[in-house]
Design a protein around this motif. Structure first.
Motif, PDB file in Angstrom:
ATOM      1  N   HIS A   1       3.702   7.322   5.290  1.00 61.06           N
ATOM      2  CA  HIS A   1       2.400   7.832   5.722  1.00 61.06           C
ATOM      3  C   HIS A   1       1.623   6.912   6.663  1.00 61.06           C
ATOM      4  CE1 HIS A   1       0.403   5.423   2.596  1.00 61.06           C
ATOM      5  NE2 HIS A   1      -0.745   5.747   3.143  1.00 61.06           N
ATOM      6  N   ASP A   2       1.747   5.606   6.496  1.00 58.14           N
ATOM      7  CA  ASP A   2       0.951   4.712   7.352  1.00 58.14           C
ATOM      8  C   ASP A   2       1.794   3.945   8.364  1.00 58.14           C
ATOM      9  OD1 ASP A   2      -1.654   5.236   6.715  1.00 58.14           O
ATOM     10  OD2 ASP A   2      -1.791   3.710   5.131  1.00 58.14           O
TER      11      ASP A   2
ATOM     12  N   HIS B   1      -2.320  13.049   6.360  1.00 57.03           N
ATOM     13  CA  HIS B   1      -2.877  12.549   5.092  1.00 57.03           C
ATOM     14  C   HIS B   1      -4.369  12.229   5.159  1.00 57.03           C
ATOM     15  CE1 HIS B   1      -1.638   8.762   7.100  1.00 57.03           C
ATOM     16  NE2 HIS B   1      -2.582   8.170   6.376  1.00 57.03           N
TER      17      HIS B   1
ATOM     18  N   HIS C   1       0.817  -1.218   0.000  1.00 54.97           N
ATOM     19  CA  HIS C   1       0.000   0.000   0.000  1.00 54.97           C
ATOM     20  C   HIS C   1       0.854   1.272   0.000  1.00 54.97           C
ATOM     21  CE1 HIS C   1      -3.037   2.957   0.885  1.00 54.97           C
ATOM     22  NE2 HIS C   1      -2.461   3.238   2.038  1.00 54.97           N
TER      23      HIS C   1
ATOM     24  N   LYS D   1       0.387   2.630  11.541  1.00 55.24           N
ATOM     25  CA  LYS D   1      -0.442   1.411  11.613  1.00 55.24           C
ATOM     26  C   LYS D   1       0.300   0.258  12.289  1.00 55.24           C
ATOM     27  CE  LYS D   1      -3.720   2.200   7.889  1.00 55.24           C
ATOM     28  NZ  LYS D   1      -4.132   1.841   6.532  1.00 55.24           N
TER      29      LYS D   1
ATOM     30  N   ASP E   1      -3.876   7.876  -1.584  1.00 54.69           N
ATOM     31  CA  ASP E   1      -4.199   6.927  -0.514  1.00 54.69           C
ATOM     32  C   ASP E   1      -5.609   6.368  -0.707  1.00 54.69           C
ATOM     33  OD1 ASP E   1      -3.863   5.613   1.958  1.00 54.69           O
ATOM     34  OD2 ASP E   1      -4.904   7.235   3.006  1.00 54.69           O
TER      35      ASP E   1
HETATM   36 FE   LIG Z   1      -2.760   4.773   3.639  1.00 54.61          FE
END
Ligand SMILES: [Fe+2]
Ligand SMILES: [Fe+2]
Length: 414
Positions: free
Chosen positions: A202-203, A257, A170, A206, A286
């Motif tokens: 960006h992630d 984001h 991703h 997570k 995204d």
């Molecule tokens: Fe994302």
């Protein structure tokens, strides 16, 4: 004898001794293999492998083809219930190779390396280890260089390759989309590198979200949703915790984001101009990747549907002009899309015409009766279609074409 050859020259019966990948990023359970099916060659292509080492001493003669070669027996492409039959394309002549295909080997190398880095980034964050910045910088530079040479090769790879692990793909796909969109919007190389770096990070937040929430197949409860939304602020915090030598805008891309211009986003409910344009491009990329990706529990939407959905967010979640520009840059028929033409022939989209999104460069693969052409022809639906009567009629959903579009991206030998 060991011999390095292009994956395009692989034949059944060849003994592949080394594919130049670690087990971590390897399509097969064993490191070497005697090729016994086209599926095994297809897996190499899907993993972006360009060259392999073949052991000629351990290789066997190529098995004789079945009574009818694949082109003559290919099933009608449009029937939904058909099994996907990988068909090897005929050897293409140089004039049948598009610009995308010329860049494809380099793009595949850059993508493969960046994917390894994406995995290393996630692993470092999970184990609270220091992020290796040099590799990220190098990979982002290579992605920017590939997009600068040909904008669509990485986009095509993204569409043609199949990976099951969204966690790693991703962020990289968002990077490719954002850099490609940025390139066609005329951004400077420095902006593109910033965008590439920010999207790769960006992630990362997570990695701190419990996996039972992150991978929950059903709808999240209100409480779980709050925890999930925390990942954006966490991505920013990881950059600060790790004291990464990145610009403020890279930090903002990671942290903001999910901000939306009407203030409905998170974590800080930023509005309008408080959201920098590089953050907006990351946000759009995204959403697009999340909508179009196949996940364990659901199939991704078509690019066409995803762009329609993004268009519905125009002026509320995203600045109208950036939505328009994003749609323009991704194209309604991205490279790798299988389409049915108004002639009922089946074609694969190779390249976008930025000035005519509905009329891309296509490779015509199958006749109206489903027969696969032995010499697929490149047709520019804009400039080589003087009568204007050859149009795209519909998109053939993934897996229903009766052939694998990846086989028709034939990079020429270097
Ligand atoms: Fe994302
Ligand atoms: Fe996110």
């Amino acid at each position: 004898m060991l011999k390095k050859i292009s994956v395009n020259d692989l034949k059944l019966g060849m003994f592949v001794a080394d594919i130049g990948r670690s087990w971590f990023n390897h399509p097969w359970k064993s490191k070497s293999k005697l090729l016994s099916s086209y599926d095994e060659i297809k897996q190499l292509i899907e993993y972006g492998i360009v060259e392999v080492v073949v052991d000629t001493d351990k290789s066997k003669p190529e098995p004789k083809p079945a009574a009818s070669p694949p082109p003559a027996t290919a099933a009608k492409p449009s029937a939904a219930a058909q099994k996907v039959v990988p068909v090897r394309p005929a050897q293409l002549t140089p004039e049948m190779v598009s610009n995308v295909e010329i860049e494809l080997p380099k793009a595949a190398k850059a993508y493969g390396k960046a994917l390894d880095t994406s995995k290393a980034l996630v692993a470092a964050c999970r184990m609270n280890k220091k992020i290796e910045m040099t590799a990220v910088q190098e990979n982002v530079d290579e992605l920017v260089e590939s997009v600068s040479r040909n904008r669509d090769a990485l986009m095509a790879l993204m569409k043609l390759r199949k990976f099951d692990d969204y966690t790693y793909t991703h962020s990289l796909n968002v990077s490719v989309l954002a850099i490609s969109a940025g390139k066609s919007l005329g951004l400077s190389d420095e902006d593109l590198r910033t965008l590439g770096m920010g999207t790769m990070f960006h992630d990362l937040g997570k990695t701190r979200i419990p996996s039972k929430i992150l991978n929950k197949p059903g709808k999240l409860t209100d409480e779980e949703f709050v925890i999930m939304r925390g990942h954006a602020a966490m991505s920013g915090r990881i950059i600060l915790e790790q004291k990464l030598p990145v610009s403020e805008i890279v930090f903002k891309i990671a942290k903001h984001h999910h901000e939306r211009i009407d203030g409905s986003g998170y974590p800080d409910n930023l509005k309008g101009d408080d959201i920098p344009y590089l953050v907006t491009i990351c946000g759009l990329s995204d959403v697009y990747d999340a909508l179009t990706s196949d996940r364990v529990y659901h199939k991704g939407r078509s690019p066409h549907d995803a762009l329609k959905f993004i268009y519905s967010l125009r002026g509320t979640h995203f600045e109208a002009q950036w939505v328009d520009r994003f749609v323009q840059s991704v194209g309604i028929y991205p490279p790798g899309t299988v389409v049915q033409l108004s002639s009922d022939q089946v074609a694969v989209v190779m390249d976008i015409n930025q000035s005519a999104l509905h009329a891309p460069l296509v490779k015509v693969i199958a006749a109206p009766d489903g027969m696969i052409y032995s010499r697929p022809k490149l047709v520019n639906l804009e400039s080589e279609n003087e009568a204007g009567d050859l149009k795209i009629k519909r998109v053939i959903p993934k897996g229903e074409a009766g052939f694998d579009p990846a086989f028709y991206f034939n990079p020429p030998k270097e």
